[in-house]
Scaffold this motif. Sequence first.
Motif, PDB file in Angstrom:
ATOM      1  N   UNK A 134      19.979   5.183  -4.552  1.00 15.57           N
ATOM      2  CA  UNK A 134      18.842   4.300  -4.795  1.00 15.57           C
ATOM      3  C   UNK A 134      18.973   2.946  -4.137  1.00 15.57           C
ATOM      4  N   UNK A 135      20.198   2.572  -3.742  1.00 10.66           N
ATOM      5  CA  UNK A 135      20.414   1.274  -3.084  1.00 10.66           C
ATOM      6  C   UNK A 135      20.231   1.363  -1.575  1.00 10.66           C
ATOM      7  N   UNK A 136      20.043   2.571  -1.031  1.00  9.07           N
ATOM      8  CA  UNK A 136      19.883   2.751   0.410  1.00  9.07           C
ATOM      9  C   UNK A 136      18.434   2.489   0.819  1.00  9.07           C
ATOM     10  N   UNK A 137      18.222   2.211   2.082  1.00 10.31           N
ATOM     11  CA  UNK A 137      16.864   2.058   2.610  1.00 10.31           C
ATOM     12  C   UNK A 137      16.164   3.414   2.589  1.00 10.31           C
ATOM     13  N   UNK A 138      14.824   3.379   2.726  1.00  9.30           N
ATOM     14  CA  UNK A 138      14.051   4.620   2.700  1.00  9.30           C
ATOM     15  C   UNK A 138      14.462   5.581   3.797  1.00  9.30           C
ATOM     16  N   UNK A 186       6.915  12.102  -2.142  1.00 10.56           N
ATOM     17  CA  UNK A 186       7.420  11.036  -3.011  1.00 10.56           C
ATOM     18  C   UNK A 186       8.932  11.161  -3.097  1.00 10.56           C
ATOM     19  N   UNK A 187       9.618  10.488  -2.164  1.00  9.60           N
ATOM     20  CA  UNK A 187      11.078  10.578  -2.075  1.00  9.60           C
ATOM     21  C   UNK A 187      11.753  10.210  -3.374  1.00  9.60           C
ATOM     22  N   UNK A 188      11.331   9.059  -3.950  1.00  4.07           N
ATOM     23  CA  UNK A 188      12.037   8.523  -5.109  1.00  4.07           C
ATOM     24  C   UNK A 188      11.829   9.386  -6.346  1.00  4.07           C
ATOM     25  N   UNK A 189      10.624   9.925  -6.507  1.00  4.86           N
ATOM     26  CA  UNK A 189      10.314  10.686  -7.715  1.00  4.86           C
ATOM     27  C   UNK A 189      10.756  12.138  -7.621  1.00  4.86           C
ATOM     28  N   UNK A 190      10.611  12.746  -6.440  1.00  2.72           N
ATOM     29  CA  UNK A 190      10.822  14.186  -6.310  1.00  2.72           C
ATOM     30  C   UNK A 190      11.974  14.579  -5.390  1.00  2.72           C
ATOM     31  N   UNK A 191      12.516  13.612  -4.607  1.00  5.09           N
ATOM     32  CA  UNK A 191      13.496  13.987  -3.601  1.00  5.09           C
ATOM     33  C   UNK A 191      14.927  13.586  -3.901  1.00  5.09           C
ATOM     34  N   UNK A 192      15.125  12.543  -4.726  1.00  2.00           N
ATOM     35  CA  UNK A 192      16.478  12.055  -4.974  1.00  2.00           C
ATOM     36  C   UNK A 192      16.692  11.793  -6.460  1.00  2.00           C
ATOM     37  N   UNK A 236       0.807  -1.229   0.000  1.00  4.22           N
ATOM     38  CA  UNK A 236       0.000   0.000   0.000  1.00  4.22           C
ATOM     39  C   UNK A 236       0.833   1.268   0.000  1.00  4.22           C
ATOM     40  N   UNK A 237       2.145   1.140  -0.147  1.00  4.56           N
ATOM     41  CA  UNK A 237       3.016   2.317  -0.007  1.00  4.56           C
ATOM     42  C   UNK A 237       2.709   3.413  -1.013  1.00  4.56           C
ATOM     43  N   UNK A 238       2.179   3.045  -2.189  1.00  5.91           N
ATOM     44  CA  UNK A 238       1.876   4.053  -3.225  1.00  5.91           C
ATOM     45  C   UNK A 238       0.391   4.092  -3.573  1.00  5.91           C
ATOM     46  N   UNK A 239      -0.461   3.521  -2.722  1.00  2.00           N
ATOM     47  CA  UNK A 239      -1.882   3.439  -3.049  1.00  2.00           C
ATOM     48  C   UNK A 239      -2.694   4.501  -2.327  1.00  2.00           C
TER      49      UNK A 239
END
Length: 519
Positions: free
Chosen positions: A419-423, A360-366, A192-195
Motif C-alpha cells: 500500500x505504500x508503493x506508487x500505483x 480497482x487496484x486497491x479494492x480488488x487487486x491487492x 477524478x481518479x474514482x469519479x
Amino acid sequence: MHDANDNAIVAAGSSTMNPPDAGKVPPYLQLDGITVSFPGVLALDRVSFAVRAGEVHGLMGENGAGKSTLLKVLSGVNVPQSGSLLLGGVEQHFSGTKAAIEAGIAIIYQELHLVPELTVAENLMLGQLPSRMGVLTERALIERATQTLDRLGERIDPREQVKNLSIGQRQMIEIGKALMRDARVIAFDEPTSSLSARETKQLFKIINGLRQEGRAIVYVTHRMDEVYELCDRVTVFRDGRSIETFDSMDGLDRDRLISSMVGRSIRDVYGYRSRPLGDIRIEAKGLAGRGLAEPVSFNARRGEILGFFGLVGAGRSELMKLVCGAERPSAGEIELDGRPMRFSTPRDAVRAGVALCPEDRKKEGIVAIASVSDNLNISARRHTSVARWLLNERRERELTTEYIGKLSIKTRNGDTAIGTLSGGNQQKVILARWLAEKIDVFVMDEPTRGIDVGARAQIYELLYGLAEAGRTVLLVSSDLAEVIGVADRIIVMKEGRIVGELPKAEASPDQLIKLALPQ
C-alpha cells in the motif's frame, strides 16, 4: 489571517477565464527556491512555483517528481529547509496544518479525509461546529450546511451519514469544507481518479466557479485531457525540480508536454512493436450476463494485444469479469485453444491460465496492508507450499527477488507494505503475481489508471514482452491515445454491446469516438 489580502483576491477574481492581461496579474501564491530534503533524499530542489488568483494551474510530473511534497509544503506538513512561500505578497511560515488552514489553504487529497460515521453537516463544519454555551446548535448547523450544498449544486441531505454517499458526493463535501473555511488557495490531488463521467463534469463546473470567484486553484493530475480542458497554465515537475511552466494551453503540443515530463517523446512512451500472431488462444461465444445488453462474441490470438474501448458504462469491465470467472455468465461459453471451458470462480480461470488485473487496484487487486512478497506470492503458493499448507519461505523470497528485478519494482524490499508503493509499482506486483503463476491470457482492465507517463511506458513494455512471448493480452482502456497506441486490434463497446472492430492500421480517434458515443 488571509483577510488582509481579500481586496487583491476580489480584483483578480473579476477577470475572465483567460483575461487578455493575465500575464500582468501578480501571483497570489508564490513559492521561491523551496528545498525539502529527507535523510538520503532531496525531495524538492530549489523549486519555484506561482499561481494567480482566478486561474486553474495544472501541476504534472511522474510519480516521485515532487508534486506530493509540494502539496505537503502548502498544507504545512513539510517545512522547507530553504526558500519562501508568499500569499498575496506576504511571506508565510507554517508550523503545521492548522496554520496553513488559517492562512486560507485547502488540499483536496485523492484519499479523502472525512469521518464516515458523522453526518454531511458535521463533516462540513468539523472544527467549527456552531454552539451556544457549549451545546451544539443543530438548526444553525443544518442551515449553514444546506447553504454550502446549494452552492455546490448538490442535492444531499445534510443529515445523511457520509458513509452512505458516493465517491463523487464525498469529494464535493471536501470541497464544501474548503468553502466554509473560505480557502483562497485550493489544491486538488488527482480528483477524478474514482469519479464517473457525470461526477467529473460536475467537479469541473465547481472548479470553474471557484476560478470565477478569484480563488487560486492548483490541479494535480496525470490525465492530459483534463489539463487541456480545465487549466489556464501548467507547470511540469521532474526529479524534484520545477522544469518548465507553459503560460498557455492554446497550441501547446502534447508531445512537447510529455517530453518535458519524462524527457522523451510520446512515441517513445507507447513504443509500439508489431509481432507475428499465432492461432486463436481465447474465444468468447455468445457470452451473456450482467452488464451486457446482448450476447457478445470475440476472439484473441497468441501474441496479440486486443484492445477494448468504450465510455463509462459500456460494459467492458462486466465482460471481462465474465471472461475471468468473477461473474457467472447466463449463456455462452469460453474456449481456450478450441476447448470449451466453464469458470465458476476466478480460481478456475487462473488454473486454466486466465487472470484478471482489475480496474480497482486497491479494492480488488491487492491486500494493501500485506507485504509486496505476500501479494506477489499469494496465488503461486498452491505450487510452492509444502504439503499444501506449509509456506516455502525460501522459494517465496526467491520469486520476490526475481520479479522485483525483472519488473524493476521500486520497493525497499519484499517486506514493504504494498500500500505504500506508487500505483505503477502496485500494478507491476499484480503482473508479477500472474507471471509467477505462468498465466497465458492476461486481462488488463485500465492498467495505467492513476499512473504517471513514465511508469506507463514501463507497463507497456511489459505488455509487449508478454505478447512477444506468445501470451495474449486483453486490454481494457478508456484512454483513447493508449488503446490506439498499444493495441493490435480494437473492439469498441457501447451500452453493453460490441459496436465495432478495427485493426490498428484503420483505427483513428474520430472513428472510435463516433462508435462509442450514444446516438
